[in-house]
Motif scaffolding. Structure first.
Motif, PDB file in Angstrom:
ATOM      1  N   GLU A 106       0.929  -1.206  -0.213  1.00 50.93           N
ATOM      2  CA  GLU A 106      -0.003  -0.343   0.072  1.00 50.93           C
ATOM      3  C   GLU A 106       0.645   1.370   0.134  1.00 50.93           C
ATOM      4  N   ALA A 107       0.852   2.141  -0.834  1.00 45.53           N
ATOM      5  CA  ALA A 107       1.423   3.503  -0.673  1.00 45.53           C
ATOM      6  C   ALA A 107       1.846   4.067   0.117  1.00 45.53           C
ATOM      7  N   GLU A 108      -0.188   4.100   0.774  1.00 52.05           N
ATOM      8  CA  GLU A 108      -0.137   5.307   1.836  1.00 52.05           C
ATOM      9  C   GLU A 108       0.923   4.693   3.288  1.00 52.05           C
ATOM     10  N   ALA A 109       0.961   3.441   3.743  1.00 51.01           N
ATOM     11  CA  ALA A 109       1.354   2.889   4.079  1.00 51.01           C
ATOM     12  C   ALA A 109       2.858   3.810   4.341  1.00 51.01           C
ATOM     13  N   THR A 110       4.250   3.358   2.875  1.00 50.79           N
ATOM     14  CA  THR A 110       4.863   4.151   2.672  1.00 50.79           C
ATOM     15  C   THR A 110       4.857   5.143   2.834  1.00 50.79           C
ATOM     16  N   CYS A 111       4.387   5.843   2.653  1.00 49.30           N
ATOM     17  CA  CYS A 111       3.713   7.310   2.774  1.00 49.30           C
ATOM     18  C   CYS A 111       4.258   7.701   4.726  1.00 49.30           C
ATOM     19  N   ALA A 112       2.958   6.927   4.811  1.00 54.70           N
ATOM     20  CA  ALA A 112       3.123   7.417   6.550  1.00 54.70           C
ATOM     21  C   ALA A 112       4.307   7.060   7.224  1.00 54.70           C
ATOM     22  N   ALA A 113       5.539   6.133   6.788  1.00 54.08           N
ATOM     23  CA  ALA A 113       6.749   5.439   7.151  1.00 54.08           C
ATOM     24  C   ALA A 113       7.735   6.637   6.779  1.00 54.08           C
ATOM     25  N   LEU A 114       7.340   7.422   5.775  1.00 55.13           N
ATOM     26  CA  LEU A 114       8.366   8.880   5.283  1.00 55.13           C
ATOM     27  C   LEU A 114       8.438  10.045   5.935  1.00 55.13           C
ATOM     28  N   VAL A 115       7.098  10.031   7.029  1.00 56.64           N
ATOM     29  CA  VAL A 115       6.347  10.468   8.063  1.00 56.64           C
ATOM     30  C   VAL A 115       7.505  10.822   9.042  1.00 56.64           C
ATOM     31  N   ALA A 116       7.162   9.373   9.437  1.00 57.16           N
ATOM     32  CA  ALA A 116       7.578   8.836  10.712  1.00 57.16           C
ATOM     33  C   ALA A 116       8.876   9.307  10.737  1.00 57.16           C
ATOM     34  N   SER A 117       9.515   8.474  10.239  1.00 56.80           N
ATOM     35  CA  SER A 117      11.551   8.648   9.848  1.00 56.80           C
ATOM     36  C   SER A 117      11.612   9.981   9.291  1.00 56.80           C
ATOM     37  N   GLY A 118      11.134  11.316   9.477  1.00 55.66           N
ATOM     38  CA  GLY A 118      11.467  12.636   8.982  1.00 55.66           C
ATOM     39  C   GLY A 118      11.529  12.864   8.041  1.00 55.66           C
ATOM     40  N   MET A 119      11.348  12.129   6.948  1.00 59.40           N
ATOM     41  CA  MET A 119      11.995  11.951   5.701  1.00 59.40           C
ATOM     42  C   MET A 119      10.653  12.705   4.901  1.00 59.40           C
TER      43      MET A 119
END
Length: 439
Positions: A198-211
């Protein structure tokens, strides 16, 4: 679909978590964009634009104008593409595919066509290629043992295309559109990421990592995936005002943990499993606040009044939200480059038959706006000059012969007599005496 009625619950129970933000306020921010939702929007919200070859270029035109608007406002977008959907999502996708049979010959079905492609028989290759294959574009399919476990930034597509073992198969219409979108973004100097699921999950991971600062999508499931900020209603308009959802504020106002919030989303209705009948949003929230989890709720509700669906695999759905399959952010290197206008014109105008004057005109407008903003920022950052003092314009000079500042002379006797005569002609008040300066 996302999460049913989650936006309504937040508006009613946690309105402080939603703010209106101008597009210009995201200047300097990195926004992770759910590409599949953007494609779906362009298919459904824009009129069909067909070039002389009969190709529908609505998606390319919409993506071009929206991306240029973001770049023009100093925003750095990174586009994330969907991978293979979770197996738990297959029943829902099958229903959507069946419902879209009436319009199966048209890509205008948007997301239904996209999911229909993904539910086609699996091909032993990278998850990206497990799609319905009906286009003239071809891709080499590697053996199952060579599947990529994680998607890489931009290179995943190139790795797949460069494979030369296995059977040559054409790409699906949806995949062909995604490749065109990726090519457009490369011409604009914008990075892309291929998500394993899911694209939304990877988007959330980018936000969580601060990227990335936030996730831009219309699907509310970015929140249960853990995106601390969600932006909705992103458009190509300069005057665009978006809605920004704050996950920490939502959890605080609803008095839930992230795990409990995921359970709430499952109860409301998600893409992975059905929902318990008779549990509306308010009741589901109240039960969850009381019993802390779906497990506790199941122990206190009547199975006759609130029947649970057969094979209700809520624990698996919970893990899909809490532990999703995402791109390895430690391998992600986000880099933006200057747009290559000549390659852009070659692709959009010469190949896809968009009007060249429009493409070049929009790019020129973007450069002028960026230049104007840079000049304004430089003027604001420039040190202010000190205002000169009055003494710097009229300095006090010393007389060289005396070696000291000039002083006025004292009044002598003749001046005193002259002053007295002048004042004697003036009317004097009763009782007053005539005084002469210096006396």
């Amino acid at each position: 679909m996302g999460i049913l009625k989650l936006a309504e619950v937040i508006q009613e129970e946690a309105p402080e978590a939603v703010i209106k933000v101008s597009l210009q306020d995201y200047r300097g921010r990195i926004i992770a964009v759910d590409t599949s939702i953007a494609i779906h929007q362009f298919f459904n919200a824009m009129p069909e634009i067909t070039n002389r070859h009969g190709e529908n270029i609505s998606v390319l035109q919409g993506l071009f104008y929206r991306t240029v608007t973001l770049l023009e406002n100093g925003i750095k977008p990174v586009y994330v593409f969907d991978g293979r959907p979770p197996d738990l999502k297959q029943p829902l996708l099958a229903k959507r595919a069946a419902a879209s049979k009436v319009s199966s010959g048209s890509l205008g079905a948007g997301e239904q066509q996209r999911h229909q492609d993904k539910t086609s028989p699996a091909i032993p290759c990278h998850p990206i290629s497990t799609l319905l294959l009906t286009s003239a574009h071809t891709v080499a399919v590697p053996p199952a043992s060579q599947r990529l476990k994680d998607a890489d930034v931009c290179g995943a597509w190139n790795e797949l295309d460069s494979c030369r073992s296995g059977q040559e198969l054409p790409l699906s219409p949806q995949r062909a559109i995604e490749k065109d979108c990726e090519r457009l973004l490369r011409c604009l100097g914008v990075p892309c990421i291929q998500a394993p699921s899911e694209a939304e999950a990877t988007c959330a991971a980018l936000v969580a990592s601060g990227m990335a600062w936030c996730t831009a999508t219309e699907d509310m499931d970015a929140l249960p995936f853990g995106s601390t900020r969600l932006v909705r209603h992103l458009t190509a308009s300069k005057q665009s005002v978006v809605e920004e959802y704050s996950l920490p504020v939502i959890l605080e106002k609803l008095k839930l943990t992230q795990e409990q919030f995921v359970d709430l989303c499952i109860l409301l209705g998600c893409d992975y499993i059905g929902k318990i009948r008779g549990l509306g949003p308010k009741k589901a929230l109240k039960l969850l606040q009381t019993h802390q989890s779906i497990d506790g709720i199941l122990k206190h509700i009547s199975p006759q009044k609130h029947p649970v669906p057969d094979d209700w695999r809520y624990e698996e759905a919970r893990m899909l939200f809490l532990r999703p399959s995402v791109a390895d952010v430690s391998r992600v290197q986000l880099e933006w480059a200057e747009p290559d206008e000549e390659k852009l014109v070659q692709f959009l105008s010469h190949q896809k038959r968009m009007k060249e004057v429009r493409v070049r005109g929009r790019m020129n407008k973007m450069r002028m706006a960026q230049s104007k903003k840079r000049k304004g920022e430089q003027q604001q950052q420039a040190p202010k000059k000190r205002q000169s003092a009055m003494g710097e314009f009229f300095p006090v000079k010393k007389i060289a012969s005396q070696g000291k500042a000039f002083k006025p002379r004292s009044i002598d006797g003749r001046q005193k007599v002259a002053a007295a005569k002048c004042r004697s002609h003036l009317p004097q008040p009763p009782g007053s005496t005539l005084s002469v300066p210096g006396e």
